[in-house]
Design an enzyme around this catalytic site. Structure first.
Site, PDB file in Angstrom:
ATOM      1  N   LYS A 165      -6.858 -13.827 -13.336  1.00  0.00           N
ATOM      2  CA  LYS A 165      -8.327 -14.336 -12.832  1.00  0.00           C
ATOM      3  C   LYS A 165      -9.293 -13.124 -12.936  1.00  0.00           C
ATOM      4  O   LYS A 165      -8.696 -12.038 -13.427  1.00  0.00           O
ATOM      5  CB  LYS A 165      -7.841 -14.419 -11.178  1.00  0.00           C
ATOM      6  CG  LYS A 165      -7.421 -13.224 -10.515  1.00  0.00           C
ATOM      7  CD  LYS A 165      -7.868 -13.239  -9.174  1.00  0.00           C
ATOM      8  CE  LYS A 165      -7.988 -11.714  -8.748  1.00  0.00           C
ATOM      9  NZ  LYS A 165      -9.066 -11.654  -7.535  1.00  0.00           N
TER      10      LYS A 165
ATOM     11  N   LYS B  81       0.778  -1.225   0.032  1.00  0.00           N
ATOM     12  CA  LYS B  81       0.113   0.166  -0.014  1.00  0.00           C
ATOM     13  C   LYS B  81       0.958   1.422  -0.021  1.00  0.00           C
ATOM     14  O   LYS B  81       0.575   2.139  -0.512  1.00  0.00           O
ATOM     15  CB  LYS B  81      -0.698  -0.115   1.090  1.00  0.00           C
ATOM     16  CG  LYS B  81      -1.894  -0.994   1.182  1.00  0.00           C
ATOM     17  CD  LYS B  81      -3.310  -0.349   0.556  1.00  0.00           C
ATOM     18  CE  LYS B  81      -4.256  -1.296   0.080  1.00  0.00           C
ATOM     19  NZ  LYS B  81      -4.870  -2.140   0.879  1.00  0.00           N
TER      20      LYS B  81
ATOM     21  N   LYS C 283     -11.773  -7.270  -9.410  1.00  0.00           N
ATOM     22  CA  LYS C 283     -11.994  -5.902  -9.597  1.00  0.00           C
ATOM     23  C   LYS C 283     -10.900  -5.104 -10.070  1.00  0.00           C
ATOM     24  O   LYS C 283     -10.986  -4.218 -10.915  1.00  0.00           O
ATOM     25  CB  LYS C 283     -12.389  -5.308  -8.022  1.00  0.00           C
ATOM     26  CG  LYS C 283     -13.927  -5.784  -7.465  1.00  0.00           C
ATOM     27  CD  LYS C 283     -14.440  -5.041  -6.177  1.00  0.00           C
ATOM     28  CE  LYS C 283     -13.463  -5.561  -5.124  1.00  0.00           C
ATOM     29  NZ  LYS C 283     -14.478  -6.730  -4.500  1.00  0.00           N
TER      30      LYS C 283
HETATM   31  P1  ATP Z   1      -9.299  -6.974  -5.593  1.00  0.00           P
HETATM   32  O1  ATP Z   1      -9.048  -6.806  -6.963  1.00  0.00           O
HETATM   33  O2  ATP Z   1      -9.764  -5.669  -4.906  1.00  0.00           O
HETATM   34  O3  ATP Z   1      -8.477  -7.863  -4.561  1.00  0.00           O
HETATM   35  P2  ATP Z   1     -11.360  -9.161  -6.100  1.00  0.00           P
HETATM   36  O4  ATP Z   1     -11.867  -9.040  -7.241  1.00  0.00           O
HETATM   37  O5  ATP Z   1     -10.045  -9.777  -6.031  1.00  0.00           O
HETATM   38  O6  ATP Z   1     -10.698  -7.639  -5.647  1.00  0.00           O
HETATM   39  P3  ATP Z   1     -11.615  -9.687  -3.265  1.00  0.00           P
HETATM   40  O7  ATP Z   1     -12.336  -8.599  -2.550  1.00  0.00           O
HETATM   41  O8  ATP Z   1     -10.199  -9.743  -3.091  1.00  0.00           O
HETATM   42  O9  ATP Z   1     -12.005  -9.467  -4.898  1.00  0.00           O
HETATM   43  O10 ATP Z   1     -12.182 -10.980  -3.045  1.00  0.00           O
HETATM   44  C1  ATP Z   1     -13.373 -11.322  -2.466  1.00  0.00           C
HETATM   45  C2  ATP Z   1     -13.404 -12.968  -2.299  1.00  0.00           C
HETATM   46  O11 ATP Z   1     -13.617 -13.432  -3.815  1.00  0.00           O
HETATM   47  C3  ATP Z   1     -12.178 -13.552  -1.706  1.00  0.00           C
HETATM   48  O12 ATP Z   1     -12.695 -14.761  -0.856  1.00  0.00           O
HETATM   49  C4  ATP Z   1     -11.444 -14.311  -2.978  1.00  0.00           C
HETATM   50  O13 ATP Z   1     -10.954 -15.172  -2.682  1.00  0.00           O
HETATM   51  C5  ATP Z   1     -12.689 -14.193  -3.845  1.00  0.00           C
HETATM   52  N1  ATP Z   1     -12.427 -14.059  -5.343  1.00  0.00           N
HETATM   53  C6  ATP Z   1     -12.042 -13.079  -5.819  1.00  0.00           C
HETATM   54  N2  ATP Z   1     -11.580 -13.127  -7.239  1.00  0.00           N
HETATM   55  C7  ATP Z   1     -12.036 -14.488  -7.253  1.00  0.00           C
HETATM   56  C8  ATP Z   1     -11.613 -15.563  -8.661  1.00  0.00           C
HETATM   57  N3  ATP Z   1     -11.364 -14.738  -9.934  1.00  0.00           N
HETATM   58  N4  ATP Z   1     -11.959 -16.778  -8.531  1.00  0.00           N
HETATM   59  C9  ATP Z   1     -12.323 -16.957  -7.538  1.00  0.00           C
HETATM   60  N5  ATP Z   1     -12.476 -16.472  -6.050  1.00  0.00           N
HETATM   61  C10 ATP Z   1     -12.314 -15.027  -6.295  1.00  0.00           C
HETATM   62 MG    MG Z   2      -8.469  -9.905  -4.262  1.00  0.00          MG
END
Ligand code: ATP
Ligand code: MG
Length: 329
Positions: free
Chosen positions: A194, A111, A197
């Site tokens: 993957k 961060k 967000k």
């Molecule tokens: P960021 O990009 O801010 O990290 P993110 O899209 O990865 O956001 P998170 O808030 O980090 O989402 O994840 C919330 C939950 O969803 C966690 O348990 C994470 O493991 C799961 N998750 C996120 N993206 C995936 C994915 N592509 N496949 C499976 N599980 C996911």
């Molecule tokens: Mg994440």
């Protein structure tokens, strides 16, 4: 019985990865363990959000959790800031958290590298607040992604240190919750990696049908198999991986056979994937819309969740105060 806690920062809408990777497992898990789900609005303040956005995002995530099937009659779902006992526990735990170990966490280093103009104390103390979230309900298990494992390890360090320091067996050493073989990773449709967000490639639970179709039709593929059993490129493999989550096995078999025979048409494959995603997402989206517009229902859910969470929180804080020597006259 296991006590499971899971938090989510209200930073935007939920996508298929969140749903298949986390939320759908939570919906099953809520019947097998005592579950607490909370929306981590205090945590999201470390990045100095716009207040209007913050409130709207909390509401959205709440509606999405409920629409996906978290049942407030079964699990406890609450907003972090509705349970201010967590801030007291965080303060008390911070007395035994060393600045050095907080500075060394990967997320803090990451961060401050990305945002050197906003290295605030909240950011440094993030793992302490997270430990407080978990220990507030003396959670035995926390479903965490890879990126959160270090924070859970620190939570165990704080719990052990507290127990040793005061000669008690009070806090559990919270373990990662293991969903077993069900853990899936949903890829993006942009050819690699993957869905996420930050990756900006999400298909969201709130997306209308035509938006889903558009996103899927843009999926990266290749020029097609040229000989029987050609190796599958990453983009095409990703389409099949998402199909595993949303499509009937017979559909997947059909397209795999078409691929093997070099007769596959990626346009048809994508059309089918889009319709199968829509079949999963559309009912959830409709529930999200209905719930998000039902202020009275949301108000009731939030109040009842806060009350249940505060009961458990108040008991813990009272015990911790007593253990640390803050006692009533
Ligand atoms: P960021 O990009 O801010 O990290 P993110 O899209 O990865 O956001 P998170 O808030 O980090 O989402 O994840 C919330 C939950 O969803 C966690 O348990 C994470 O493991 C799961 N998750 C996120 N993206 C995936 C994915 N592509 N496949 C499976 N599980 C996911
Ligand atoms: Mg994440």
């Amino acid at each position: 019985m296991d006590i499971v806690l899971s938090g989510i920062r209200p930073t935007g809408r939920l996508h298929l990865g969140n749903y298949f990777g986390a939320l759908r497992n939570f919906v099953r898990m809520q019947h097998d363990a005592k579950c607490y789900f909370f929306i981590a609005d205090y945590h999201s303040l470390t990045t100095h959000n716009d207040p209007e956005h913050l409130h709207e995002n909390v509401k959205t995530v709440l509606a999405e959790y409920l629409a996906a099937g978290i049942d407030p009659q079964v699990a406890t779902i609450y907003i972090q800031s509705d349970v201010p006992q967590v801030t007291e526990l965080s303060l008390l735990l911070s007395m035994h958290a060393y600045v050095g170990e907080l500075e060394r966490t990967a997320s803090f280093k990451d961060k401050i590298r990305k945002n050197p103009s906003n290295v605030n104390a909240g950011l440094l103390c993030y793992p302490v607040l997270m430990a407080a979230d978990i220990l507030l309900h003396r959670a035995t298990h926390v479903p965490v992604g890879k990126d959160q494992e270090q924070h859970l390890e620190l939570t165990r360090v704080f719990a052990r240190r507290f127990n040793n320091m005061y000669g008690v067996e009070y806090f559990p050493e919270s373990q990662p919750y293991n969903f077993g073989a069900e853990l899936v990773k949903i890829p993006g449709l942009d050819g690699s990696g993957k869905m996420g967000k930050s990756e900006n490639n999400g298909i969201f639970l709130a997306d209308p049908d035509n938006v889903i179709r558009k996103k899927v039709m843009k999926a990266v593929t290749d020029s097609g198999p040229t000989e029987p059993n050609s190796p599958v490129s990453e983009g095409v493999a990703n389409i099949f991986t998402i199909m595993e989550a949303v499509s009937d096995p017979s559909t997947i078999t059909y397209f795999k056979e078409q691929y093997a025979a070099c007769t596959i048409r990626y346009g048809d494959l994508k059309k089918q994937l889009a319709e199968d995603i829509i079949r999963t997402v559309a009912p959830i989206r409709e529930r999200i819309e209905a719930i998000r517009n039902d202020d009275a229902y949301l108000h009731r859910v939030v109040c009842e969740g806060a009350e249940k969470a505060r009961e458990s929180a108040a008991a813990t804080v009272s015990d911790v105060r007593n253990i640390m020597g803050i006692r009533p006259f």
